[in-house]
Design a protein around this motif. Structure first.
Motif, mmCIF file in Angstrom:
data_model
loop_
_atom_site.group_PDB
_atom_site.id
_atom_site.type_symbol
_atom_site.label_atom_id
_atom_site.label_comp_id
_atom_site.label_asym_id
_atom_site.label_seq_id
_atom_site.Cartn_x
_atom_site.Cartn_y
_atom_site.Cartn_z
ATOM 1 N N UNK A 159 1.012 -1.186 0.095
ATOM 2 C CA UNK A 159 -0.027 0.061 -0.059
ATOM 3 C C UNK A 159 0.794 1.204 0.093
ATOM 4 N N UNK A 160 0.776 2.024 -1.022
ATOM 5 C CA UNK A 160 1.670 3.110 -1.167
ATOM 6 C C UNK A 160 1.139 4.517 -1.181
ATOM 7 N N UNK A 161 1.915 5.340 -0.426
ATOM 8 C CA UNK A 161 1.695 6.750 -0.761
ATOM 9 C C UNK A 161 2.750 7.269 -1.911
ATOM 10 N N UNK A 162 2.393 7.801 -2.821
ATOM 11 C CA UNK A 162 3.442 8.130 -3.771
ATOM 12 C C UNK A 162 3.650 9.917 -3.741
ATOM 13 N N UNK A 163 5.041 10.230 -4.066
ATOM 14 C CA UNK A 163 5.001 11.234 -4.270
ATOM 15 C C UNK A 163 4.742 11.958 -5.712
ATOM 16 N N UNK A 164 4.883 13.228 -6.014
ATOM 17 C CA UNK A 164 4.644 13.679 -7.388
ATOM 18 C C UNK A 164 3.452 14.260 -7.476
ATOM 19 N N UNK A 165 2.687 13.983 -6.309
ATOM 20 C CA UNK A 165 1.067 14.491 -6.703
ATOM 21 C C UNK A 165 1.155 16.021 -6.195
ATOM 22 N N UNK A 166 1.854 16.874 -6.987
ATOM 23 C CA UNK A 166 2.284 18.075 -6.642
ATOM 24 C C UNK A 166 1.212 19.247 -6.965
ATOM 25 N N UNK A 167 1.113 20.321 -6.272
ATOM 26 C CA UNK A 167 0.239 21.590 -6.712
ATOM 27 C C UNK A 167 0.942 22.689 -6.354
ATOM 28 N N UNK A 168 0.779 23.646 -7.387
ATOM 29 C CA UNK A 168 1.475 24.975 -7.225
ATOM 30 C C UNK A 168 2.879 24.893 -7.043
ATOM 31 N N UNK A 169 3.817 23.980 -7.372
ATOM 32 C CA UNK A 169 5.015 23.798 -7.203
ATOM 33 C C UNK A 169 5.322 23.137 -5.727
ATOM 34 N N UNK A 170 4.307 22.827 -5.252
ATOM 35 C CA UNK A 170 4.830 22.483 -3.839
ATOM 36 C C UNK A 170 4.548 20.986 -3.928
ATOM 37 N N UNK A 171 5.491 19.958 -3.047
ATOM 38 C CA UNK A 171 5.279 18.388 -2.889
ATOM 39 C C UNK A 171 4.050 18.317 -2.381
ATOM 40 N N UNK A 172 3.618 17.081 -2.918
ATOM 41 C CA UNK A 172 2.224 16.437 -2.533
ATOM 42 C C UNK A 172 2.351 14.938 -2.406
ATOM 43 N N UNK A 173 1.506 14.337 -1.648
ATOM 44 C CA UNK A 173 1.578 12.917 -1.774
ATOM 45 C C UNK A 173 0.071 12.545 -1.851
ATOM 46 N N UNK A 174 0.199 11.295 -2.649
ATOM 47 C CA UNK A 174 -1.370 10.723 -2.837
ATOM 48 C C UNK A 174 -1.317 9.299 -2.529
ATOM 49 N N UNK A 175 -2.451 8.769 -1.803
ATOM 50 C CA UNK A 175 -2.727 7.413 -1.678
ATOM 51 C C UNK A 175 -2.848 6.704 -2.974
ATOM 52 N N UNK A 176 -1.570 6.112 -3.498
ATOM 53 C CA UNK A 176 -1.853 5.866 -4.943
ATOM 54 C C UNK A 176 -2.229 4.374 -5.069
ATOM 55 N N UNK A 177 -1.880 3.465 -4.041
ATOM 56 C CA UNK A 177 -2.219 2.027 -4.235
ATOM 57 C C UNK A 177 -2.994 1.521 -3.043
ATOM 58 N N UNK A 178 -3.858 0.660 -2.991
ATOM 59 C CA UNK A 178 -4.209 0.076 -1.728
ATOM 60 C C UNK A 178 -3.360 -1.075 -1.394
ATOM 61 N N UNK A 179 -2.708 -1.648 -2.378
ATOM 62 C CA UNK A 179 -1.623 -2.661 -2.009
ATOM 63 C C UNK A 179 -2.483 -3.946 -1.835
ATOM 64 N N UNK A 180 -2.132 -5.229 -1.823
ATOM 65 C CA UNK A 180 -2.656 -6.408 -1.396
ATOM 66 C C UNK A 180 -1.488 -7.457 -0.835
ATOM 67 N N UNK A 181 -1.508 -7.473 0.219
ATOM 68 C CA UNK A 181 -0.473 -8.165 1.096
ATOM 69 C C UNK A 181 -0.730 -9.775 0.922
ATOM 70 N N UNK A 182 -2.156 -10.083 0.416
ATOM 71 C CA UNK A 182 -2.475 -11.460 0.301
ATOM 72 C C UNK A 182 -2.017 -11.762 -1.225
ATOM 73 N N UNK A 183 -1.323 -11.209 -2.105
ATOM 74 C CA UNK A 183 -0.952 -11.540 -3.258
ATOM 75 C C UNK A 183 -0.033 -12.566 -3.074
ATOM 76 N N UNK A 184 -0.350 -13.616 -4.169
ATOM 77 C CA UNK A 184 0.640 -14.685 -4.201
ATOM 78 C C UNK A 184 0.681 -15.311 -5.657
ATOM 79 N N UNK A 185 1.754 -16.152 -5.582
ATOM 80 C CA UNK A 185 2.085 -16.533 -7.132
ATOM 81 C C UNK A 185 0.950 -17.234 -7.700
ATOM 82 N N UNK A 186 0.734 -16.785 -9.059
ATOM 83 C CA UNK A 186 -0.117 -17.755 -9.772
ATOM 84 C C UNK A 186 0.376 -19.003 -10.204
ATOM 85 N N UNK A 187 -0.169 -19.983 -10.073
ATOM 86 C CA UNK A 187 0.341 -21.312 -10.556
ATOM 87 C C UNK A 187 -0.366 -22.126 -11.537
ATOM 88 N N UNK A 188 0.193 -22.658 -12.259
ATOM 89 C CA UNK A 188 -0.314 -23.773 -13.375
ATOM 90 C C UNK A 188 -0.088 -25.153 -13.056
#
Lengths: 423, 1109
Positions: B748-777
């Motif tokens: 789950x990430x808060x990313x930089x580059x979500x700027x305004x008026x030349x000021x640095x900003x952060x945004x909650x860019x992904x919710x993440x998923x700690x349950x992600x696991x390998x796809x298996x065949x």
């Protein structure tokens, strides 16, 4: 001898392999884990809200009211037989005109709600209160847009993964007012048109009151803003050509570097995706000082000329003083002395006074003025809807008084119901 | 067991040779051998493998199944052979590294005749076959070819017939004619049990293979002038379905092995080049994807350096690559030197190509267009009682301007490559250099490629060998707009009024700003300078330690570096960079760079052991770590004083300036055990475990085991017919997938580059998923390999079933969660299929016929998806649903055309303005309306079956090769519909649309009427009117070549000279009504199969020559 060498080599290999497990811990360079956010990051998240606010509604969100209002049509080879036809093709539950804006507003809302949650848990300093005020303004603005367009929308006071049901439009409007009241109480005073202020919150509240037909309250708020010495009417070549002026109350910077949306690419050659109809072009009198900034000849078409930075972006105006004049006029009505504000604005735009004879004529005059003043600024459709003039003006079915809720969202949430007119 | 049959089946090491005895010469090489109770055959295999001897044994005279024990150190060859053949009365003949063994006999009686025949033995590539044997049929008289392939034999019989044989090649029997010179070109036997097959981290003979591995070794007649390996492979291997890229050189094709591997974009197989798994197959930075197709990074690998391609299809073979093997593995082995005198090979070719089928996009002439448009206006006026004005033809009688002709051209390409290879006892080398210039059929589109290759391997000590493989490539790709874009050359060219022309009378560009209705395609090509330069280096270096006989340790360091410079310059006269308020000078340059690199370190320990009772054991243990890093930077400059400035230093202002970085790592442990009992029963067990940084620590490691069994029935004592070989195989295994998801998707990430008026900003860019696991065949495979008549006809059949679980996918989520998608493990799918391939050889002496045929049937079904009820629509016209194929089209179905107003349902008549001549849509939910709820599944873009077949005929030096590819049952959606709008808007229309339009009852049931401003028939619904059957049969290549006779060439000291004429894509039989049935805008498995007027594959004629000396 050589066997010893191998053993050393292989042990080294396996050791290196065994200890290099931390190569699997990789982290991004442009983001941090949310678990690592602290109260120091609140200011950064706050700046982020502005960024989301300006781009998330998408071009569709900003232009929905112009698309549905009948003053624009498709240009170029995609031209359509009539604006009605075009509106019918755009206002569909499966169309981007319905979904892009909805998705944008809720994505933005998520950021706002998470910010409000985070800011509520830290010490309530003056600065935190100001930031919260701005967040409430944004939430009010989001819900003004959502409910004025889609009617019964989902009210979310905080972020959730639950499938939330729609609330009646009346509750949604109440939620708009609740947020804007908080915003008016907590926002900082006006210092720059590019940031949210108490005045911006009042201007938006005036718009929301008018949208619900609460005309008198709207007029009072509008007059409060007009009375503010920070603001004065200005000319279009100042407002839309990036010059200093006192008319703008709140405007997104919309810098291309900051996720800004390029409006101009939709209007000018070679795309000319959207062009004003001949009807609205004809309405601009030659003496109207707004004319050359509002429309221009480009090749063989007449195009919208307000957003002229073709390779980058133009600022996006949320509220400007002219709207307060027109809200005040409409709110007071002819009987309440509203005509003065209307004519003040007309004079500023180079036009003579009008003298309507009845409240109906007065309302028509205000709507005609709003149509020219705000062409391409996202007002027309809701002006027709809230005054119940859409069907007679455009000759369209009743359902076009409301946007359909996007099919994709209904598909994903069993509790979300389509608007009755669109079932 | 008949002796004769034994000879055939054991040809790998036991060549049927009898010869006049040569005294054994002293031989310098010192041999170590420690074999306990092994067969004579195993001992000889060991000599062959470890010391490079080529050994022939007259097995009808010598007992090769005898069990012996040989323990010697620093022994001479003679001593070793003495030990191996202890107790047998044999003679040895040694010629360099060729050894032949036979029972000691009295020397044959000298023949009456003393005629001597001599000549050269070559392979199809005109490489000499050192060590090939020659026997005079019916006698014991024989000899072996020397290192240049020369032989000389004294004949003893009346009507002599010579029998030529060499391991891996089909036997040749040739009657000696009048000439004393007899040259032989031997054909490699495909699907031969003796073929060496490259598997992950090693190689095996096909006899020992128990899994499904397809091989393709390009022969001269089968080479195509292509840019990348995927094109080379098309139609050659059963189960590998390749849709070639469009006609834009370097664009990305689609490769799918055994159906759809995954829902994500990660559907491409893993490419392993000389042991290095490629981490990127992209060839662009993404700076210009809005206007053009993606470019393939595979174009950096020069197809002419490729020795062989192996496709690991089932889990049992691919599991050794564990986490990246779900979509199969393509192992590319580049050429290496063979022991012998240096061979210089030069290839040169020139080709000419054009865009076929352009008649399918012919524009309506002015008169026809106006007639149709006005019919649309009349229909509109009549229906709505309006009085809209009719159109007037601005230039009556003027024939349609040839817009396509202005942007298309005859493409000239040429290719020059040279290689030198050879070797000694201690070093083998192959070096090559190639220059290639390939033009696209669109003006301004071409690709220049320079590549260099050096493969060197050798021995330092008896216990140490080394090798280095290096590839350097430089590409410059000049691009034009194509794909999903308004500036696509073909799209813009067919969206013009037939009376318009690209230039105004003043010589200025005609533009959409002045006279044109759409973008001028020629203007956008000429007013831009758009290219990609790609630099790529793929190399590896290894050291191999021969610890004790049978035990080897190999450490291999590899790298794959790619540097890309992308330059998108548009002058102020280009549509996308006209002067404007914020760019007063006009002009625009996007300058984008990307660096991608991966480092690899592999360590493997191999152990081989033969046990006396007939068991052979091979074991391998390994560790691998691969780190991938990428970075990119891009900047867009605005405002260029003139088009002669094209660097951002002169730009007036900047926009879109950014840079990024990303990395991931993969660490793996793996092992393999091969067991072989008496060659009858073979088994392979594998295990790999991978850790990936893309998953949270608790889900990081995936385990990928596999097991496979094989039974060579023909090795059984009871097997009677030795002309037939039969092998049964069965395997099961697990592979994984982590492709197609982002490097940090679990976080789950808060990313930089979500700027305004030349000021640095952060945004909650992904919710993440700690349950992600390998796809298996999990894949099971059952196969049969069979051959008849000593391999003259061979066939392979495989049945497979592949269940993929925990599918990784960006699951659509309610936006109220903050995001529209979340990467999750959402479901399961199944692929099952049958693959069949056949190879046949026939003919004798001067006339030969060789045929290959393959076909594969694959059926894909989604078996589980979230709550199983849902339909997840993807994009505008695809959807996912349990029970349906992945990539199925989901849209409203057209049933026909209303022939009279009475047929139109009342609701549609009243509310939608539908009348006779309009499309009948299937009201799927029977509610009387036509809307999104009427969408249904209407087929998919994946074929029901596909494959290829090749026939090669040779007569003396002439060779004719005919190669077809085919694919059946897939559909393609024509997403571009501008020319098919039937009067909605004022789009120029295709001639077919105008000519076939509905004009009255029963004029047509497929094309609607022209009607002004009526979206019903075109833009209102995505519907099957634009969906077409894209099955095809393509004459992929037709090649006619001539090999000049060796005796002619010998005088000029030339080993071989081959000239050829090749026609590529001569014709395609298809119902697809537009350019090319193979193109698609997207290669994503879920949204595959739509066209946007991408240029089709060109029809190409090539004249080339290959010379060796």
């Amino acid at each position: 001898m050589k066997r010893i060498l191998y053993i050393v080599l292989m042990s080294a290999a396996l050791l290196a392999g065994g200890t290099s497990c931390d190569v699997l811990d990789q982290y991004p360079h442009n983001a941090v884990s949310r678990d690592h956010l602290s109260s120091d990051d609140l200011e950064l998240l706050f700046i982020g809200l502005y960024n989301y606010a300006q781009y998330k509604p998408t071009f569709n969100g900003y232009f929905q009211n112009d698309m549905g209002g009948g003053d624009f049509t498709r240009g170029g080879a995609s031209s359509v037989a009539s604006v009605q036809q075009w509106i019918q093709d755009c206002m569909l539950p499966t169309s981007g005109w319905s979904s892009n804006a909805w998705i944008g507003y809720y994505a933005w809302l998520y950021q706002v709600n998470e910010f409000i949650y985070a800011a509520s848990t830290v010490e309530q300093t003056d600065r935190v209160r100001e930031m919260l005020g701005v967040a409430y303004y944004f939430r009010g603005l989001i819900y003004y847009n959502l409910t004025s367009k889609y009617g019964n929308v989902q009210i979310l006071r905080q972020a959730t993964n639950d499938p939330v049901a729609n609330s009646p439009a009346a509750d949604c409007w109440a939620f708009v007012e609740e947020n804007l009241e908080d915003a008016i109480a907590m926002c900082p005073q006006f210092s720059s048109k590019n940031y949210v202020s108490v005045q911006a919150a009042k201007a938006l509240m005036a718009r929301a009151k008018l949208g619900q037909g609460k005309k008198e309250e709207a007029a009072v708020l509008a007059e409060e803003v007009i009375a503010d010495p920070a603001f004065d009417l200005a000319d279009f070549d100042q407002i839309f050509r990036g010059e200093a002026n006192s008319e703008e109350i709140f405007t997104y910077i919309n810098d291309a570097e900051e996720n800004g949306i390029c409006f101009a690419a939709q209007f000018y050659q070679p795309a000319t995706t959207y062009v004003p109809t001949q009807d609205v072009i004809n309405l601009f009198a030659t003496i109207d000082k707004r004319r050359s900034i509002s429309i221009m000849e480009d090749g063989d078409e007449t195009v919208l000329n307000k957003y002229n930075n073709l390779t980058s972006t133009n600022p996006i105006i949320v509220s400007r003083l002219a709207e307060m004049y027109l809200i005040s006029a409409e709110g007071k009505g002819l009987s309440g002395g509203g005509l003065e504000r209307l004519n003040q604005l007309r004079n500023k735009r180079g036009l003579p006074n009008v003298s309507p004879k009845s409240e109906d004529e007065f309302l028509d005059a205000i709507l005609a003025e709003r149509r020219l003043e705000f062409l391409g600024e996202g007002f027309r459709w809701f002006d027709l809807v809230r005054t119940r003039k859409l069907q007679e003006t455009l000759g369209m079915e009743e359902k076009y008084n409301i946007f359909p809720i996007p099919q994709t969202q209904i598909d994903l949430n069993p509790n979300l119901k389509q608007n009755d007119l669109w079932k | 067991m008949s002796k004769h049959a034994l000879l055939t089946t054991l040809r790998r090491i036991v060549l049927p040779v009898a010869m006049t005895m040569v005294s054994l010469t002293a031989f310098a090489q010192q041999i170590d051998m420690s074999l306990d109770k092994v067969s004579v055959r195993r001992a000889m295999e060991y000599l062959q493998r470890e010391y490079g001897y080529s050994i022939s044994v007259r097995s009808d005279e010598v007992d090769i199944d005898r069990i012996v024990t040989v323990k010697v150190t620093n022994a001479s060859l003679n001593e070793v052979l003495d030990r191996i053949f202890t107790g047998q009365d044999v003679e040895y003949a040694v010629n360099g590294k060729s050894v032949s063994v036979r029972a000691r006999k009295a020397a044959p009686k000298p023949a009456v005749q003393t005629r001597v025949v001599h000549g050269k033995i070559l392979d199809e590539d005109s490489e000499p076959l050192a060590g090939a044997s020659v026997i005079e049929k019916g006698t014991t008289n024989g000899t072996v070819a020397d290192e240049n392939g020369n032989y000389s034999i004294e004949l003893t019989t009346e009507a002599p017939v010579l029998l030529f044989s060499f391991f891996g090649f089909a036997d040749e029997e040739i009657a000696v004619g009048k000439s004393d010179e007899l040259d032989v070109r031997m054909t490699a036997q495909s699907l031969s049990l003796d073929d060496v097959v490259v598997v992950g981290y090693g190689s095996m003979t096909r006899r020992d293979i128990t899994s499904a591995i397809g091989s393709f070794t390009p022969k001269p007649a089968e080479r195509r002038e292509v840019l990348s390996v995927d094109q080379l492979l098309q139609g050659r291997v059963a189960g590998v379905n390749i849709s070639t890229a469009s006609g834009i050189p370097g664009s990305v094709g689609r490769v799918s092995i055994r159906g759809i591997g995954s829902l994500n974009a990660g559907n491409e197989p893993l490419y392993v080049i000389d042991g290095i798994p490629l981490t990127t197959t992209s060839g662009d930075t993404g700076a210009w994807t809005v206007s053009s197709e993606s470019m393939s990074g595979l174009a950096s690998i020069n197809p002419s350096d490729i020795e062989s391609v192996e496709v690991l299809k089932d889990a049992a073979s691919a599991a050794i690559y564990g986490s990246r093997a779900t979509n199969g593995v393509i192992i590319i082995t580049t050429k290496s030197g063979r022991k012998g005198a240096p061979t210089v090979s030069v290839d040169a070719s020139v080709s000419m190509g054009n865009q076929p089928r352009t008649d399918k996009l012919e524009l309506a002439s002015g008169d026809l267009l106006i007639e149709a448009f006005n019919e649309g206006i009349d229909n509109y006026n009549r229906q709505y009682g309006e009085n809209m004005e009719r159109f007037i033809n601005p230039m009556p009688g003027k024939p349609a301007y040839d817009w396509l002709g202005t942007v298309l051209r005859t493409a000239w390409s040429h290719n020059l490559s040279m290689s030198i290879s050879g070797g000694t006892d201690n070093i083998n080398y192959y070096v090559s250099g190639t220059y290639k210039h390939q033009e696209g059929t669109a003006v301004g589109n071409d690709m220049n490629q320079y590549s260099f290759k050096a493969n060197i391997s050798g021995k330092v000590k008896k216990w140490l060998s080394y090798g280095v493989n290096t590839m350097l490539a430089y590409n410059k790709n000049d691009r034009v707009g194509s794909g999903y874009s308004g500036l696509g050359v073909i799209k813009a060219a067919v969206e013009q009024y037939p009376w318009d022309e690209p230039f105004l009378p003043s010589g200025e560009w005609a533009t959409s700003k002045n006279v044109l209705v759409n973008n001028n395609p020629l203007q956008s090509v000429m007013e831009s300078d758009i290219w990609i330069k790609t630099y790529r280096a793929i190399s590896s270096a290894y050291l191999e330690f021969h610890i004790i006989p049978g035990l080897n340790f190999k450490t291999n360091l590899g790298e794959d570096f790619q540097s890309i410079e992308e330059h998108v310059y548009m002058s102020s006269k280009h549509q996308s960079a006209y002067p404007s308020e914020d760019n007063p000078m006009g002009g625009k340059l996007i300058d984008s760079r990307a660096n991608r690199g991966s480092l690899l370190w592999d360590n493997t320990l191999n152990y081989d052991k033969s046990f006396g009772f007939g068991l052979n054991l091979g074991a391998m243990l390994g560790h691998s770590v691969q780190i991938y890093e990428s970075s990119s930077a891009t900047q867009t400059g605005l405002g260029f004083p003139s088009s002669s400035f094209d660097v951002n230093a002169v730009a007036a202002s900047f926009t879109d300036v950014s840079s990024s970085k990303s990395a991931y790592a993969l660490q793996s442990f793996f092992g393999r055990v091969n067991l072989n009992y008496l060659n009858r029963y073979v088994a392979t067990l594998m295990m790999r475990t991978d850790g990936s940084s893309k998953f949270a620590p608790e889900h990081r490691w995936g385990f990928f085991p596999s097991a496979s069994l094989g039974w060579n029935m023909d090795e059984e004592n009871w097997w009677k017919n030795k002309d037939i070989t039969l092998k049964l195989r069965a395997s099961v295994g697990v592979t994984g997938n982590q492709g197609g998801i982002g490097a940090y998707d679990y976080q789950a990430l808060a990313s930089g580059g979500v700027n305004y008026g030349g000021q640095n900003g952060l945004g909650l860019t992904t919710a993440g998923n700690r349950d992600l696991k390998w796809e298996t065949a999990t894949q099971t495979d059952v196969g049969v390999d069979v051959s008849f008549w000593k391999g003259a006809l061979s066939a392979t059949v495989d049945l497979f079933n592949k269940d993929t679980d925990n599918l990784l996918y960006g699951k659509p989520t309610m936006i109220t969660t903050g995001y529209t998608t979340q990467v999750s493990n959402i479901g399961a799918m199944n692929n099952k299929g049958i693959e069949f391939s056949l190879a046949a050889n026939a003919g004798k002496n001067e006339f030969r016929w060789h045929a290959d045929f393959n076909i594969s049937f694959v059926r894909n079904r989604l078996t589980k998806l979230l709550d199983d009820e849902e339909i997840i629509p993807v994009g505008s016209f695809h959807a996912l649903k349990v029970g349906e194929e992945v990539g199925s089209f989901y849209m409203i179905k057209m049933l026909g055309i209303y022939q009279s107003d009475d047929e139109v349902p009342e609701y549609l008549y009243e509310n939608e303005g539908v009348r006779a001549g309009d499309v009948i849509y299937d009201d799927y939910n029977h509610d009387g309306k036509i809307d999104a709820n009427d969408r249904q599944f209407v087929g998919s873009a994946n074929p029901k079956f596909s494959g290829g077949f090749n026939n090669t005929f040779s007569w003396k030096g002439l060779e004719l090769s005919v190669f077809f590819t085919y694919s059946y049952g897939q559909k393609i959606f024509e997403y571009w519909s501008g020319g098919l709008r039937m009067g909605q808007g004022t789009w120029p229309q295709l001639k077919t649309a105008c000519e076939n339009r509905w004009t009255g009852p029963w004029t047509t049931n497929t094309w609607p009427r022209f009607m002004y401003g009526h979206g019903w028939n075109s833009t209102k619904f995505v519907n099957t009117r634009m969906l077409h059957d894209a099955s095809y049969l393509r004459l992929r290549t037709l090649t006619l070549s001539y090999n000049f006779p060796v005796k002619l060439l010998n005088k000029a000291k030339i080993n071989a000279l081959r000239v050829y004429l090749q026609a590529d894509n001569l014709f395609v039989v298809t119902k697809w009504p537009y350019l090319d049935p193979e193109v698609s805008v997207s290669n994503n498995a879920v949204t595959y199969g739509y066209d946007w007027l991408n240029p089709g594959q060109p029809r190409t004629f090539t004249l080339g020559l290959n010379i060796k000396f």
